[in-house]
Enzyme design. Structure first.
Site: not given
Ligand code: UT7
Length: 320
Positions: A113, A247, A277
């Site tokens: 990125c 970004h 992204n």
């Molecule tokens: O470009 C390079 C850099 N990339 C980034 O910067 C991405 C960095 N990371 C992020 O943006 C975030 O960590 C994500 C958007 C990927 C995830 O968001 P989060 O708030 O960190 O969610 P999480 O991974 O902690 O997941 C929370 C919950 C989980 O469910 P449980 O285990 O709490 O029941 C996931 O399974 O949200 C669930 N979940 C979703 N639910 C509905 C994960 N993805 C989804 C989804 N829809 N698409």
């Protein structure tokens, strides 16, 4: 000593838009979750015919036209991408051939990125040392074939697109400074598991892998540190910045970084809602959006910062 000044910006986006409602039909997700956790409402997804170099060509022609130049006026192409159409010739050469301008140097940098900031920094150095006067700098990606469309934690995040700028030699800055960083100890937090040296026969079956939470934490820290460091190095205060262009990975990362810098929300350019992204394309797409809607004006000071797989990260201070 001359330095590079941005004289034109342009975008190239696939025709097809995928909304969050479309994502709901693919995986167990909801428009509400995607908007609240990422800020994304839609992303552009390329067709088979649309490639990194075709999107880059559209962005390049738009940037050249904004600069009042023809492709033949360029003396170099520097492109940032992680998703070249093919391994070789390099993506910038394919772009050069599309633009019909043989002979000038054309090369590609890969820093995930952060590729666009790496490309901008390198292009500016060529201008500063007098080896080039008009450089096309492009960030372009077709990430969609690398995405696991059954994995809700990643597939909702990414989009395809290209952004370009024309950098011209000028006695007034221009690109005031850039800072680039990388740390390979984090290579297992965000990666694509196949290439020439690893899992080569399975490239087409491989998909992007990411530990989102851990990436999020390091992203906020690194974006904040790189931004603060470049401001301190240059003796420039946060209040001098007209526009902050980070970004575009997740609106929560953007706002958390802005809070660390004490950067007011009304000075942040956000396009992740529209594009998702787009990796190397995210900063030049956001820049072009805000130039074309009239927010960014000539003479204003921009702080750009990026973060990606590796990890790689960096920042740039640019006077428009
Ligand atoms: O470009 C390079 C850099 N990339 C980034 O910067 C991405 C960095 N990371 C992020 O943006 C975030 O960590 C994500 C958007 C990927 C995830 O968001 P989060 O708030 O960190 O969610 P999480 O991974 O902690 O997941 C929370 C919950 C989980 O469910 P449980 O285990 O709490 O029941 C996931 O399974 O949200 C669930 N979940 C979703 N639910 C509905 C994960 N993805 C989804 C989804 N829809 N698409």
């Amino acid at each position: 000593m001359p330095c590079g000044r941005i004289t034109g910006t342009g975008s190239g986006l696939p025709e097809r838009v995928m909304t969050n409602a479309d994502m709901e039909k693919l995986v167990d997700t909801s428009d509400q979750w995607i908007r609240e956790r990422t800020g994304i409402t839609q992303r552009h997804i390329a067709s088979d015919e649309e490639t990194t170099s075709s999107l880059a060509e559209t962005a390049a022609r738009n940037a050249l036209s904004a600069a009042g130049l023809e492709p033949g006026d360029l003396d170099m192409i520097v492109m940032g991408t992680t998703t070249p159409d093919q391994l070789f010739p390099n993506a910038a050469v394919l772009l050069q051939s599309r633009l019909g301008i043989g002979g000038i140097p054309a090369f590609t940098l890969e820093a995930a990125c952060t590729s666009f900031l790496y490309a901008l920094s390198v292009a500016d150095k060529f201008i500063r040392c007098g080896e080039a006067r008009r450089i096309l700098v492009v960030g372009a990606e077709k990430l969609s074939p690398l995405v696991d469309w059954t994995d809700r934690s990643t597939c909702v995040l990414f989009g395809d697109g290209a952004g370009a700028v024309v950098l011209e030699a000028d006695d007034e800055p221009g690109v005031i400074a850039t800072r680039l960083h990388a740390d390979g100890q984090y290579r297992d937090l965000l990666y694509f598991p196949a290439g020439v040296g690893r899992n080569f026969p399975r490239v087409s079956d491989s998909r992007i892998q990411m530990k989102g939470n851990e990436v999020f934490r390091v992203a906020v820290k690194s974006l904040g540190e790189a931004s603060r460091a470049i401001l301190e190095d240059q003796g420039i205060g946060r209040d001098d910045i007209d526009w902050f262009i980070p970004h575009q990975a997740n609106v929560r990362i953007i706002h958390a970084t802005a809070r660390k810098l004490d950067m007011p929300a009304e000075r942040i350019v956000i396009s992740v809602d529209q594009h998702g992204n787009t990796s190397a394309a995210s900063i030049p797409l956001a820049l072009d959006l805000a130039v074309r809607d009239g927010r960014i004006q000539r003479g204003q000071l921009l702080l750009m910062t990026s973060f990606g797989a590796g990890f790689t990260w960096g920042a740039a201070l640019v006077r428009m």
